[in-house]
Design an enzyme around this catalytic site. Structure first.
Site, short mmCIF file in Angstrom:
data_model
loop_
_atom_site.label_atom_id
_atom_site.label_comp_id
_atom_site.label_asym_id
_atom_site.label_seq_id
_atom_site.Cartn_x
_atom_site.Cartn_y
_atom_site.Cartn_z
CG HIS A 272 -4.00 -7.06 3.69
ND1 HIS A 272 -4.93 -6.22 4.29
CD2 HIS A 272 -3.09 -6.24 3.09
CE1 HIS A 272 -4.60 -4.97 4.06
NE2 HIS A 272 -3.49 -4.94 3.35
CG ASP A 323 -4.34 -0.92 4.62
OD1 ASP A 323 -3.39 -0.26 4.19
OD2 ASP A 323 -4.74 -1.95 4.05
#
Length: 459
Positions: A272, A323
């Protein structure tokens, strides 16, 4: 020895004509030879690419896809965020069994393969039983997920997660997080138990969950115990709330804090890293760490946009992951990686370089490089010594018909929503033929049964 003749193949140096790919029974490419003549009996394909690496996955979350898109009632309706999304995720995680994890992971991995991922890095943190005790086999849940990878044929980097605290300052875990609890000794025991499963298709690294869930001392202990070749992944600076908590605790932003406390280098993948100041962007780029970007999940959770243009200008390396699996397509991740930057900068064609002006090709090649580094495996390129991970595109599809080779990736990434992946070879085995996974029906049946079993935890 097995072979595929590619009329056009994407090599590390770019597109090449008449490329003969050969691989051995162990699943490794032995020769990649441009300018070849098609051997008698060898299969031929028009457009061939290296399979993509999915560098960040929480497989069990595939069962939640589409179930969290309901706003909270009353005053909370305007306040939905990552932190409210976690509530449903925790309910699933609190009750899921190893067999259910395997069924969900198999469905996910079959989908990933059908869309062009041939490797996955599994950030696996549900280690304990529902009552909070370790299973008799400490790595039982991780073994179940690896079994799903074996069933589908996808390459796996298993990353057991160090998860000891609920927040900065060693705040105790909540009851909802008891299945995640591991200290440094637990994680090293799990990694040790997984050692016999390592192979050409399976690697084992480690993943400190985040700076709020693992102390720097714990992270340092675990990383020091691993061979230098093993990958290390960590969630970092995903939400503004995390940044504010880090500042309150350490007087430093998360990435600044990480680099002050630990020796971060190219074996690391920072997942991220959404909220950065310029000094942090520079630190990541200079260290060689991979920025693990997950655009569809980051958009779904309202996280924000990674500062890609500045990172690339400083030589940064990136990869993409699915994810939470609101999408299982590398095309969608790469498309939205670029589109997010266009919206941010109000310009077009952001992900390019002086040497590569084709956005689709720049994104695919860049994500291959970063994904391979993050996986710790010999993947990400059509080259001798790499794994035989190959995707064949549907050259007859209208979106590719009549395209020249240097137009293919632009059309693949930025043209329509049809899946253009026709066949997939993973570790030297054909696992997708004609857009169908070879075990698709059986895998889907198990997945549907698991969803029925988990239905009560959706409320």
């Amino acid at each position: 020895m097995t072979a595929l003749f590619a009329k056009n193949a994407l090599l590390p140096s770019g597109w090449a004509r008449d490329v003969l790919l050969q691989w051995d029974s162990a699943g490794n490419l032995t020769a990649v030879t441009p300018g070849s003549v098609q051997p008698a009996g060898a299969e031929a394909a028009e457009y061939v690419l290296p399979g993509m690496v999915n560098l960040h996955s929480h497989a069990f979350q595939r069962a939640l896809s589409g179930l969290t898109e309901i706003a909270g009632g009353g005053e909370t309706a305007a306040k939905d965020s990552f932190w409210t999304w976690r509530d449903l995720m925790y309910r699933f995680a609190r009750n899921i069994t190893p067999a259910q994890m395997e069924a969900i992971a198999a469905q996910l991995y079959a989908e990933c393969l059908r869309h062009g991922y041939t490797s996955v890095c599994e950030f696996h943190y549900v280690h304990r039983s529902p009552d909070g005790a370790m299973y008799p086999r400490v790595a039982q849940t991780a073994e179940s997920v690896i079994q799903a990878a074996s069933l589908t044929g996808i390459g796996m980097t298993m990353l057991p997660v160090l998860y000891n605290w609920s927040g900065f300052g060693e705040a105790p875990l909540t009851p909802q997080q008891n299945r995640f609890k591991t200290d440094a000794a637990d994680i090293l025991n799990i990694i040790g138990a997984l050692e016999p499963l390592r192979s050409g298709q399976v690697e084992v690294g480690v993943a400190p969950h985040s700076l709020r869930a693992a102390s720097s001392a714990q992270i340092r202990e675990v990383v020091a115990a691993l061979p230098r070749s093993r990958p290390v992944h960590i969630h970092i600076a995903e939400q503004q709330g995390e940044v504010q908590q880090s500042l309150a605790y350490s007087k430093r932003r998360p990435v600044e804090y990480l680099y002050d406390e630990l020796d971060v280098d190219a074996r690391w993948c920072l997942v991220h890293a959404t909220h950065l100041v310029e000094a942090e962007v520079t630190a990541i780029a200079r260290s060689g760490a991979v920025a693990g970007i997950c655009p569809t999940t980051e958009a779904n959770l309202g996280d924000g946009l990674f500062p890609l243009e500045s990172f690339l200008a400083q030589g940064g390396v990136f990869g993409v992951g699915s994810d939470s699996h609101v999408s299982q397509s590398p095309v969608e991740e790469l498309r939205w990686l670029e589109y997010g930057q266009r919206l941010r900068e109000q310009r077009r064609n952001i992900a390019v370089s002086a040497k590569q002006r084709h956005v689709g090709e720049f994104l695919w090649q860049g994500a291959l490089l970063g994904g391979a580094r993050a996986s710790g495996r010999a993947v990400g390129a059509l080259a001798a010594g790499k794994r035989a991970d190959v995707i064949v595109l549907d050259a007859d599809h209208p979106n590719l018909y009549g395209r020249t080779a240097d137009e293919v990736l632009g059309s693949l990434v930025f043209s329509g929503n049809d899946n253009l992946v026709k066949d997939v070879l993973a570790g030297g085995q054909w696992v997708v033929r004609g857009q169908q996974h070879v075990a698709q029906q059986a895998i889907a049946a198990r997945f549907k049964q698991t969803l029925a079993e988990l239905r009560e935890y959706r409320r």
